[in-house]
Write an enzyme that holds these catalytic residues in place. Structure first.
Site, PDB file in Angstrom:
ATOM      1  N   SER A  49       0.861  -1.188   0.000  1.00 20.71           N
ATOM      2  CA  SER A  49       0.000   0.000   0.000  1.00 20.71           C
ATOM      3  C   SER A  49       0.899   1.241   0.000  1.00 20.71           C
ATOM      4  CB  SER A  49      -0.892   0.012   1.242  1.00 20.71           C
ATOM      5  OG  SER A  49      -0.083   0.187   2.395  1.00 20.71           O
ATOM      6  N   ASP A  84      -0.668  -1.549  -4.092  1.00 16.74           N
ATOM      7  CA  ASP A  84      -2.054  -1.834  -3.674  1.00 16.74           C
ATOM      8  C   ASP A  84      -2.806  -0.510  -3.491  1.00 16.74           C
ATOM      9  OD1 ASP A  84      -4.155  -3.479  -2.815  1.00 16.74           O
ATOM     10  OD2 ASP A  84      -3.552  -3.315  -0.710  1.00 16.74           O
ATOM     11  N   ASP A 105      -6.407   2.675  -8.104  1.00 17.21           N
ATOM     12  CA  ASP A 105      -7.757   2.651  -7.524  1.00 17.21           C
ATOM     13  C   ASP A 105      -8.437   3.992  -7.789  1.00 17.21           C
ATOM     14  OD1 ASP A 105     -10.044   2.584  -6.071  1.00 17.21           O
ATOM     15  OD2 ASP A 105      -9.104   2.044  -4.155  1.00 17.21           O
ATOM     16  N   HIS A 177     -12.508  -4.549   3.691  1.00 18.77           N
ATOM     17  CA  HIS A 177     -11.153  -4.625   4.251  1.00 18.77           C
ATOM     18  C   HIS A 177     -11.228  -4.728   5.778  1.00 18.77           C
ATOM     19  CE1 HIS A 177      -9.705  -2.343   0.483  1.00 18.77           C
ATOM     20  NE2 HIS A 177      -9.128  -3.526   0.444  1.00 18.77           N
ATOM     21  N   GLY A 178     -10.311  -5.443   6.360  1.00 12.95           N
ATOM     22  CA  GLY A 178     -10.267  -5.532   7.826  1.00 12.95           C
ATOM     23  C   GLY A 178     -11.132  -6.686   8.322  1.00 12.95           C
ATOM     24  N   GLY A 208     -10.046  -7.748   0.520  1.00 15.65           N
ATOM     25  CA  GLY A 208     -10.638  -8.078   1.815  1.00 15.65           C
ATOM     26  C   GLY A 208     -10.698  -9.575   2.051  1.00 15.65           C
TER      27      GLY A 208
HETATM   28  P1  13P Z   1      -7.676  -7.504   4.330  1.00 18.04           P
HETATM   29  O1  13P Z   1      -6.822  -6.574   5.110  1.00 18.04           O
HETATM   30  O2  13P Z   1      -9.104  -7.463   4.775  1.00 18.04           O
HETATM   31  O3  13P Z   1      -7.130  -8.887   4.262  1.00 18.04           O
HETATM   32  O4  13P Z   1      -7.701  -6.950   2.837  1.00 18.04           O
HETATM   33  C1  13P Z   1      -6.510  -6.838   2.128  1.00 18.04           C
HETATM   34  C2  13P Z   1      -6.711  -6.136   0.847  1.00 18.04           C
HETATM   35  O5  13P Z   1      -7.738  -6.253   0.198  1.00 18.04           O
HETATM   36  C3  13P Z   1      -5.610  -5.313   0.331  1.00 18.04           C
HETATM   37  O6  13P Z   1      -5.974  -4.597  -0.790  1.00 18.04           O
END
Ligand code: 13P
Length: 287
Positions: A49, A84, A105, A177-178, A208
């Protein structure tokens, strides 16, 4: 072997499995992910990221670290180094820094602007042999400070973006996400199927990936998902293993405070979790 991500995802789509994108946060993370994937012979995408890139002192540092670690560890499986949730500027910076793949994105722009910016970046990326992922619809939750309410993608808009020549496409289908909330409704497979119908042979990306039940992962793969992103679950297992080490007082025994000892349980936990995910995604022995 550092490569772009196009061929590995085209193969995954044809072979009905998904390549993992494991996000990296530091040197230990990168080493653990590479060792896990080499052990079970899975291709892998290392996700970075913009926040993690900054934390590691910049995209150039990350590219240099990954390239030389890949060589020094003698990694034989295909490895893509991928931005990312990139911004327009971040995407350009990663192409210059030596990343082999980027995600632009543009999902928070209106569709016309998302299309215009994605189109420009497709050309810049492909001119340098870099693969590119785009996004339509929002992934809910927060990914490294980037928040979205989560908006299911419009299949017609997915086609507009897929037709720009992107190598793979992320689309919101109820994924978050998360950590998933207890009242999460699950993935929307009817939206996923409608998107697939529109975009044909372009591989789909499921963001996610942490905490999605195995049956839903398998169904998503059967409907054309070829790349699944995982970040949070690796962070959780790392934190848990480190906490147990400290709470057991092991950092106070001998030289247990040495970072190579202190971080060992966490890095071993990352390796195990990567292997668990690879078993579910079906990417072992596909390198
Ligand atoms: P998580 O953190 O929910 O696993 O998602 C990761 C993600 O989609 C990174 O782009």
């Amino acid at each position: 072997m550092l490569v772009n991500a196009k061929e590995m995802l085209d193969k995954a789509l044809a072979g009905h499995y998904a390549v993992p994108q494991f996000n990296i946060n530091n040197l230990e993370w990168t080493k653990s992910v590479l060792l896990a994937c080499e052990e079970v012979k899975s291709p892998v995408i290392l996700g970075v990221s913009e926040g993690a890139g900054k934390y590691m002192t910049g995209f150039k540092t990350v590219a240099a670290m990954v390239k030389s670690m890949d060589e020094t560890l003698g990694i034989t499986v295909p490895v893509a180094l991928h931005l990312d949730h990139g911004t327009y500027e971040g995407s350009k910076a990663c192409i210059e820094a030596g990343f082999t793949s980027i995600m632009f994105d543009g999902s928070h722009y209106d569709i016309e602007e998302n299309v215009a910016k994605t189109k420009e970046l497709v050309k810049l990326a492909h001119d340098k042999g870099v693969s590119i992922e785009a996004e339509v619809g929002g992934i809910g939750g927060v990914e490294d400070g980037v928040a979205s309410d989560g908006e299911k993608a419009d299949p017609a808009e997915c086609k507009m973006v897929a037709d720009l020549g992107v190598d793979f496409l992320a689309a919101g289908i109820g994924n978050i996400h998360g950590v998933y909330p207890a009242d999460w409704k699950g993935l929307d497979f009817s939206v996923l199927a409608a998107i697939k119908e529109q975009i044909g042979e372009v591989p789909l990306v499921l963001h996610g990936g942490s905490g999605i039940p195995e049956d839903q992962i398998k169904k998503a793969i059967s409907l054309g998902v070829s790349k699944i992103n995982v970040n949070t679950e690796l962070q959780l297992v790392f934190a848990k293993a480190t906490r147990e080490y400290v709470e057991a007082g092991k950092d106070k025994e001998g030289k247990g405070y040495d970072p190579r000892k202190l971080l060992k349980p966490g890095t071993e936990a990352i390796i195990n979790e990567c292997k668990n995910k690879i078993a579910v995604f079906g990417s072992a022995n596909k390198a």
